[in-house]
Write a protein that holds these residues in place. Sequence first.
Motif, mmCIF file in Angstrom:
data_model
loop_
_atom_site.group_PDB
_atom_site.id
_atom_site.type_symbol
_atom_site.label_atom_id
_atom_site.label_comp_id
_atom_site.label_asym_id
_atom_site.label_seq_id
_atom_site.Cartn_x
_atom_site.Cartn_y
_atom_site.Cartn_z
ATOM 1 N N SER A 91 -39.572 -68.857 -84.273
ATOM 2 C CA SER A 91 -38.564 -67.832 -84.002
ATOM 3 C C SER A 91 -38.088 -67.225 -85.308
ATOM 4 O O SER A 91 -37.887 -67.943 -86.293
ATOM 5 N N GLY A 92 -37.872 -65.925 -85.310
ATOM 6 C CA GLY A 92 -37.337 -65.244 -86.481
ATOM 7 C C GLY A 92 -35.839 -65.442 -86.627
ATOM 8 O O GLY A 92 -35.242 -64.986 -87.594
ATOM 9 N N THR A 97 -38.506 -60.319 -87.684
ATOM 10 C CA THR A 97 -39.848 -60.879 -87.806
ATOM 11 C C THR A 97 -40.326 -61.242 -86.404
ATOM 12 O O THR A 97 -39.510 -61.560 -85.542
ATOM 13 N N ASP A 99 -41.328 -63.137 -83.246
ATOM 14 C CA ASP A 99 -41.298 -64.460 -82.631
ATOM 15 C C ASP A 99 -42.685 -64.716 -82.049
ATOM 16 O O ASP A 99 -43.319 -63.811 -81.506
#
Length: 106
Positions: A91-92, A97, A99
Amino acid sequence: MLTVLPGWLLGHTVTVEPYAGSSAYGPVYGAPVAVACFLDQKTRTVRDKTGREVVSSSTFYARPGLVCPPESRVTLPDGRRTTVIERLDRSGGGMPTPDHVEVQLT
């Protein structure tokens, strides 16, 4: 807003048969599912669910939500069958970003 791996990165397809447990006749698997992913066929050392170092021959990255516990059976695009060492949620944490799920294979 949830950011996931973009479709243009998911150029491979693997078939996942989720591990469902064992019976008197051996492992039990769920129905096969085709999964769009990015496949990296590189040998590296990883840790399994017990923390022991093992060798992974390939890793694939897919969108979140994939049901693929350790010991699941995976068929790669070239027809080779392998099993899942570990499935990791990446996860970001709210950052921009993508996931994704990382699946390490024997």
